[in-house]
Design a protein around this motif. Structure first.
Motif, PDB file in Angstrom:
ATOM      1  N   GLN A  49      11.865   4.265  -7.478  1.00  0.00           N
ATOM      2  CA  GLN A  49      10.977   3.737  -6.441  1.00  0.00           C
ATOM      3  C   GLN A  49      10.699   2.251  -6.652  1.00  0.00           C
ATOM      4  OE1 GLN A  49       7.728   6.484  -6.881  1.00  0.00           O
ATOM      5  NE2 GLN A  49       8.501   7.854  -5.283  1.00  0.00           N
ATOM      6  N   PHE A  50      10.533   1.823  -7.898  1.00  0.00           N
ATOM      7  CA  PHE A  50      10.322   0.401  -8.183  1.00  0.00           C
ATOM      8  C   PHE A  50      11.543  -0.414  -7.770  1.00  0.00           C
ATOM      9  CE2 PHE A  50       6.624   1.369 -10.816  1.00  0.00           C
ATOM     10  CZ  PHE A  50       5.865   0.220 -10.666  1.00  0.00           C
ATOM     11  N   VAL A  51      12.733   0.067  -8.114  1.00  0.00           N
ATOM     12  CA  VAL A  51      13.954  -0.654  -7.767  1.00  0.00           C
ATOM     13  C   VAL A  51      14.113  -0.738  -6.255  1.00  0.00           C
ATOM     14  CG1 VAL A  51      16.471  -0.614  -7.909  1.00  0.00           C
ATOM     15  CG2 VAL A  51      15.096  -0.093  -9.947  1.00  0.00           C
ATOM     16  N   HIS A  52      13.877   0.361  -5.576  1.00  0.00           N
ATOM     17  CA  HIS A  52      13.975   0.377  -4.109  1.00  0.00           C
ATOM     18  C   HIS A  52      12.959  -0.572  -3.480  1.00  0.00           C
ATOM     19  CE1 HIS A  52      14.594   1.859  -0.059  1.00  0.00           C
ATOM     20  NE2 HIS A  52      13.296   2.099   0.048  1.00  0.00           N
ATOM     21  N   ASN A  53      11.748  -0.577  -3.993  1.00  0.00           N
ATOM     22  CA  ASN A  53      10.724  -1.477  -3.427  1.00  0.00           C
ATOM     23  C   ASN A  53      11.092  -2.937  -3.649  1.00  0.00           C
ATOM     24  OD1 ASN A  53       7.840  -1.849  -2.380  1.00  0.00           O
ATOM     25  ND2 ASN A  53       7.725  -2.917  -4.338  1.00  0.00           N
ATOM     26  N   ARG A  54      11.659  -3.256  -4.810  1.00  0.00           N
ATOM     27  CA  ARG A  54      12.050  -4.656  -5.065  1.00  0.00           C
ATOM     28  C   ARG A  54      13.190  -5.094  -4.139  1.00  0.00           C
ATOM     29  NH1 ARG A  54      12.495  -6.584 -11.166  1.00  0.00           N
ATOM     30  NH2 ARG A  54      10.272  -6.148 -10.865  1.00  0.00           N
ATOM     31  N   ARG A  55      14.120  -4.184  -3.866  1.00  0.00           N
ATOM     32  CA  ARG A  55      15.203  -4.521  -2.939  1.00  0.00           C
ATOM     33  C   ARG A  55      14.668  -4.725  -1.526  1.00  0.00           C
ATOM     34  NH1 ARG A  55      20.120  -0.385  -4.713  1.00  0.00           N
ATOM     35  NH2 ARG A  55      20.582  -1.383  -6.744  1.00  0.00           N
ATOM     36  N   MET A  56      13.695  -3.923  -1.126  1.00  0.00           N
ATOM     37  CA  MET A  56      13.114  -4.068   0.199  1.00  0.00           C
ATOM     38  C   MET A  56      12.350  -5.377   0.334  1.00  0.00           C
ATOM     39  SD  MET A  56      13.991  -1.463   2.037  1.00  0.00           S
ATOM     40  CE  MET A  56      12.795  -1.566   3.375  1.00  0.00           C
ATOM     41  N   GLU A  57      11.717  -5.827  -0.741  1.00  0.00           N
ATOM     42  CA  GLU A  57      10.988  -7.095  -0.698  1.00  0.00           C
ATOM     43  C   GLU A  57      11.931  -8.279  -0.562  1.00  0.00           C
ATOM     44  OE1 GLU A  57       8.572  -7.143  -4.144  1.00  0.00           O
ATOM     45  OE2 GLU A  57       6.964  -5.909  -3.261  1.00  0.00           O
ATOM     46  N   ARG A  58      13.143  -8.147  -1.099  1.00  0.00           N
ATOM     47  CA  ARG A  58      14.113  -9.250  -0.983  1.00  0.00           C
ATOM     48  C   ARG A  58      14.669  -9.348   0.428  1.00  0.00           C
ATOM     49  NH1 ARG A  58      17.648  -8.245  -6.535  1.00  0.00           N
ATOM     50  NH2 ARG A  58      15.984  -8.732  -8.015  1.00  0.00           N
TER      51      ARG A  58
ATOM     52  N   PHE B 137       7.944  14.492 -18.160  1.00  0.00           N
ATOM     53  CA  PHE B 137       7.645  13.069 -18.304  1.00  0.00           C
ATOM     54  C   PHE B 137       8.835  12.209 -17.886  1.00  0.00           C
ATOM     55  CE2 PHE B 137       8.175   9.377 -21.136  1.00  0.00           C
ATOM     56  CZ  PHE B 137       7.104   8.602 -20.710  1.00  0.00           C
ATOM     57  N   PHE B 138      10.027  12.562 -18.329  1.00  0.00           N
ATOM     58  CA  PHE B 138      11.200  11.757 -18.002  1.00  0.00           C
ATOM     59  C   PHE B 138      11.587  11.905 -16.533  1.00  0.00           C
ATOM     60  CE2 PHE B 138      11.911  11.800 -22.660  1.00  0.00           C
ATOM     61  CZ  PHE B 138      12.048  10.430 -22.843  1.00  0.00           C
ATOM     62  N   ILE B 139      11.323  13.063 -15.938  1.00  0.00           N
ATOM     63  CA  ILE B 139      11.565  13.211 -14.496  1.00  0.00           C
ATOM     64  C   ILE B 139      10.680  12.247 -13.715  1.00  0.00           C
ATOM     65  CG2 ILE B 139      11.313  14.778 -12.542  1.00  0.00           C
ATOM     66  CD1 ILE B 139      12.076  17.064 -14.456  1.00  0.00           C
ATOM     67  N   CYS B 140       9.394  12.224 -14.054  1.00  0.00           N
ATOM     68  CA  CYS B 140       8.472  11.294 -13.384  1.00  0.00           C
ATOM     69  C   CYS B 140       8.875   9.844 -13.637  1.00  0.00           C
ATOM     70  CB  CYS B 140       7.040  11.533 -13.876  1.00  0.00           C
ATOM     71  SG  CYS B 140       6.332  13.121 -13.413  1.00  0.00           S
ATOM     72  N   LEU B 141       9.321   9.547 -14.860  1.00  0.00           N
ATOM     73  CA  LEU B 141       9.720   8.182 -15.199  1.00  0.00           C
ATOM     74  C   LEU B 141      10.929   7.748 -14.384  1.00  0.00           C
ATOM     75  CD1 LEU B 141       9.285   5.722 -17.051  1.00  0.00           C
ATOM     76  CD2 LEU B 141      10.816   6.826 -18.710  1.00  0.00           C
ATOM     77  N   VAL B 142      11.922   8.605 -14.277  1.00  0.00           N
ATOM     78  CA  VAL B 142      13.138   8.259 -13.533  1.00  0.00           C
ATOM     79  C   VAL B 142      12.825   8.049 -12.057  1.00  0.00           C
ATOM     80  CG1 VAL B 142      15.366   9.138 -12.771  1.00  0.00           C
ATOM     81  CG2 VAL B 142      14.710   9.348 -15.166  1.00  0.00           C
ATOM     82  N   VAL B 143      12.049   8.957 -11.469  1.00  0.00           N
ATOM     83  CA  VAL B 143      11.705   8.828 -10.052  1.00  0.00           C
ATOM     84  C   VAL B 143      10.894   7.560  -9.811  1.00  0.00           C
ATOM     85  CG1 VAL B 143      10.433   9.888  -8.158  1.00  0.00           C
ATOM     86  CG2 VAL B 143      11.815  11.313  -9.663  1.00  0.00           C
TER      87      VAL B 143
ATOM     88  N   THR C 167       0.830  -1.210   0.000  1.00  0.00           N
ATOM     89  CA  THR C 167       0.000   0.000   0.000  1.00  0.00           C
ATOM     90  C   THR C 167       0.858   1.251   0.000  1.00  0.00           C
ATOM     91  OG1 THR C 167      -1.701  -1.193   1.256  1.00  0.00           O
ATOM     92  CG2 THR C 167      -1.850   1.199   1.204  1.00  0.00           C
ATOM     93  N   THR C 168       1.919   1.252   0.794  1.00  0.00           N
ATOM     94  CA  THR C 168       2.813   2.413   0.849  1.00  0.00           C
ATOM     95  C   THR C 168       3.480   2.652  -0.501  1.00  0.00           C
ATOM     96  OG1 THR C 168       3.242   1.939   3.187  1.00  0.00           O
ATOM     97  CG2 THR C 168       4.756   3.433   2.069  1.00  0.00           C
ATOM     98  N   PHE C 169       3.878   1.586  -1.163  1.00  0.00           N
ATOM     99  CA  PHE C 169       4.500   1.714  -2.481  1.00  0.00           C
ATOM    100  C   PHE C 169       3.512   2.314  -3.481  1.00  0.00           C
ATOM    101  CE2 PHE C 169       5.321  -0.365  -6.652  1.00  0.00           C
ATOM    102  CZ  PHE C 169       6.465   0.335  -6.974  1.00  0.00           C
ATOM    103  N   PHE C 170       2.279   1.824  -3.485  1.00  0.00           N
ATOM    104  CA  PHE C 170       1.266   2.351  -4.400  1.00  0.00           C
ATOM    105  C   PHE C 170       0.976   3.822  -4.106  1.00  0.00           C
ATOM    106  CE2 PHE C 170      -3.258   3.235  -5.207  1.00  0.00           C
ATOM    107  CZ  PHE C 170      -3.283   3.066  -6.582  1.00  0.00           C
TER     108      PHE C 170
END
Length: 314
Positions: A305-314, A295-301, A236-239
């Motif tokens: 966040q996706f990469v950070h969330n995946r590392r936290m899940e591991r 658009f690219f600023i939002c994409l990079v951020v 939920t926090t990630f979303f």
């Protein structure tokens, strides 16, 4: 004769299986057709109203176009102008300033409000509705009311602060130093009710057995929050973080009504600068180039966040 009588039953037994397979395949095709008939209107709407304008935007960003006549191809001229434009950089840093404060502040307040309203309190439905009410209230009405509350001379907020002996009262929307904090306060107040509902839904999905196990292990309220609530709320926090980030980077309506980007350019953000270049000055090629930058600023951020969330899940 015996061999013929033995083969005949086998042939009869295979016929129904073939018919059943054919009917099953027809049923799958029919269900697939029904499914596409439901989602195709949405895909068509997305393609015509969203995807097609985005594709056109990528082309217009490399042209000079004033909405009249044909676009003239200019290559990277719009981007060279953008990187040398001090107003663009001012709006960029204002956008980053707003997002850097608004995102964590809204996350903390909406989570705290959800934790409070997840308790068994008297009149709980009323308080939940009251917390959500600012989100669907007209942005014009919200901005006008807050402008009156934040009035430097006779606003109720400054009058309340003056009761504590403060001499140099904030100028709020009339001050270059306080205008952006005022926008952040109003934006956070308006949107935290919506994200409170998302966190509340996540809290109610946490199994009660986990809290009971934590109590048995001797965990206090803070320990249960750190070791049970926060890990269970990670999806939920990630979303919420993703949606809140996009909302923060494209903030426009609140600033237009409250300050119009002023005083000076102290609250000018990228979305408003795009609007100003495109619809006020008819420089749609340059506005499209700034839109691509946003658009690219939002994409990079979002990717970070996706990469950070995946590392936290591991």
């Amino acid at each position: 004769m015996e061999s013929q009588t033995e083969i005949a039953p086998v042939q009869k037994s295979r016929a129904p299986a073939k018919k059943s397979g054919t009917s099953h395949s027809a049923l799958r095709r029919r269900n697939l057709l029904y499914g596409w008939s439901f989602i195709l209107p949405n895909f068509l709407g997305f393609g015509i109203l969203n995807l097609l304008p985005i594709i056109i935007l990528f082309y217009i960003a490399f042209t000079k176009w004033s909405a009249f006549g044909s676009p003239q191809w200019t290559g990277l001229e719009n981007f060279s102008r953008m990187f040398a434009d001090p107003t663009f950089w001012k709006s960029f840093w204002n956008t980053m300033y707003y997002a850097a404060v608004h995102i964590p502040l809204t996350l903390v307040l909406s989570l705290g409000l959800a934790l409070l309203l997840n308790q068994k309190l008297r009149g709980l439905p009323f308080f939940r509705a009251a917390a959500f009410f600012p989100y669907f209230t007209s942005i014009v009405a919200v901005a006008q009311v807050w402008n009156m509350l934040l009035a430097p001379e006779n606003g109720p907020i400054n009058q309340f602060i003056a009761m504590f002996g403060v001499q140099n009262l904030p100028g709020w929307t009339s001050s270059t130093a306080w205008a952006m904090p005022a926008i952040i306060i109003v934006g956070t107040w308006r949107s935290m009710g919506y994200y409170m509902l998302l966190f509340l839904a996540g809290l109610q999905a946490v199994p009660a057995e986990l809290y009971e196990a934590a109590r048995v292990d001797g965990a206090n309220a803070w320990g249960r929050f750190i070791n049970v609530t926060l890990p269970c709320l990670r999806p939920t926090t990630f979303f919420v973080t993703i949606i809140l980030t996009i909302e923060s980077f494209k903030v426009l309506d609140l600033i237009l009504v409250m300050t119009e980007g002023g005083p000076g350019t102290s609250t000018l953000v990228l979305s408003q600068y795009i609007y100003r270049m495109g619809f006020e000055r008819n420089q749609f090629g340059y506005a499209s180039a700034i839109s691509l930058a946003l658009f690219f600023i939002c994409l990079v951020v979002t990717i970070i966040q996706f990469v950070h969330n995946r590392r936290m899940e591991r």
